[in-house]
Motif scaffolding. Structure first.
Motif, short mmCIF file in Angstrom:
data_model
loop_
_atom_site.label_atom_id
_atom_site.label_comp_id
_atom_site.label_asym_id
_atom_site.label_seq_id
_atom_site.Cartn_x
_atom_site.Cartn_y
_atom_site.Cartn_z
N UNK A 1 0.83 -1.21 0.00
CA UNK A 1 0.00 0.00 0.00
C UNK A 1 0.87 1.26 0.00
N UNK A 2 1.85 1.28 0.89
CA UNK A 2 2.81 2.39 0.96
C UNK A 2 4.05 1.84 1.65
N UNK A 3 5.24 2.11 1.12
CA UNK A 3 6.45 1.54 1.72
C UNK A 3 6.65 2.01 3.16
N UNK A 4 7.21 1.12 3.97
CA UNK A 4 7.47 1.46 5.37
C UNK A 4 8.45 2.64 5.43
N UNK A 5 8.07 3.66 6.16
CA UNK A 5 8.92 4.84 6.29
C UNK A 5 9.60 4.95 7.63
N UNK A 6 9.15 4.12 8.59
CA UNK A 6 9.74 4.11 9.92
C UNK A 6 9.98 2.69 10.36
N UNK A 7 11.00 2.49 11.20
CA UNK A 7 11.33 1.16 11.69
C UNK A 7 10.15 0.58 12.46
N UNK A 8 9.77 -0.66 12.15
CA UNK A 8 8.66 -1.32 12.83
C UNK A 8 7.33 -1.13 12.16
N UNK A 9 7.26 -0.27 11.15
CA UNK A 9 6.00 -0.04 10.44
C UNK A 9 5.66 -1.28 9.62
N UNK A 10 4.38 -1.65 9.60
CA UNK A 10 3.93 -2.85 8.90
C UNK A 10 2.83 -2.49 7.91
N UNK A 11 3.16 -2.19 6.67
CA UNK A 11 2.12 -1.85 5.69
C UNK A 11 1.36 -3.08 5.21
N UNK A 12 0.26 -2.84 4.53
CA UNK A 12 -0.53 -3.93 3.96
C UNK A 12 0.09 -4.38 2.64
#
Length: 218
Positions: free
Chosen positions: A35-46
């Motif tokens: 959906x949108x690339x992870x921009x922060x550590x630990x972020x979990x996109x779909x």
């Protein structure tokens, strides 16, 4: 129910997971759209499964050409690749030829790293961050049937603090491993390749793909 999405190479953020065959299994590449690339550590996109490429046998030179074409054609931006046993050589060659154009992360399977991989997949499935299209046209595909068969026959259990996911006797797990690797690629903290000049990118230009494959050497 969703159909497999058509990858828009100009706008979609495409990731992939690659599980490389041993003598008894197949090489599996799972492609996904984030959906949108992870921009922060630990972020979990779909992540939504977009397609599979499955190759039988152990002719790794032939597999390299097919995989390179698929990765380039779909403008994959992050690839997590099996870097265990026979997987090391193929991943090294892909990295040599393609790392200027995408982030390639070699992933060595150990009890600890596989546990981390399965935990991430399990959490993302439970939190609906993995989308598996299941329209009738998808369910009729041989790749989906094999994917469903392997996923429903994957055994999950704990060995101490490690999560273990293993195939049931008589089944394979290449779709499962490549899905889990694709999920890691989708969760990877992405840094845009801002310094790469792509106007003369012969690997991506359609007219040059065949010549790239022909010039490549194992």
């Amino acid at each position: 129910r969703l159909n497999l999405p058509t990858i828009d190479i100009k706008n979609d953020f495409v990731v992939a997971g690659l599980d490389i065959a041993s003598a008894r299994n197949s090489t599996g590449l799972t492609l996904g759209i984030v959906d949108a690339p992870a921009g922060e550590f630990g972020e979990r996109p779909k992540k939504t499964i977009a397609d599979w490429v499955v190759l039988s046998g152990t002719n790794y030179e032939e597999q390299f050409h097919i995989l390179a074409e698929a990765l380039i054609r779909n403008r994959v931006q992050v690839l997590f690749a099996d870097y265990t046993g026979v997987g090391r050589a193929l991943t090294d060659v892909l990295t040599y030829h393609l790392s200027e154009y995408m982030a390639i992360v070699p992933y060595t399977f150990t009890p600890s790293s596989k546990s981390d991989m399965w935990k991430a997949l399990d959490e993302d499935i439970m939190n609906r961050r993995i989308v598996v299209p299941a329209h009738k046209t998808v369910r009729d595909k041989k790749e989906f049937k094999k994917f469903e068969e392997q996923m429903t026959n994957l055994q999950k259990y704990w060995r101490g603090s490690f999560m273990v996911c293993e195939k049931t006797t008589g089944y394979e797990d290449d779709y499962c491993d490549s899905l889990a690797l694709m999920n890691l690629a989708g969760n990877h903290l992405y840094t845009p390749p801002s310094e790469i000049e792509v106007t003369e990118n012969s690997l991506i230009a359609t007219s040059h793909r065949t010549s790239m494959v022909n010039r490549s050497r194992w």
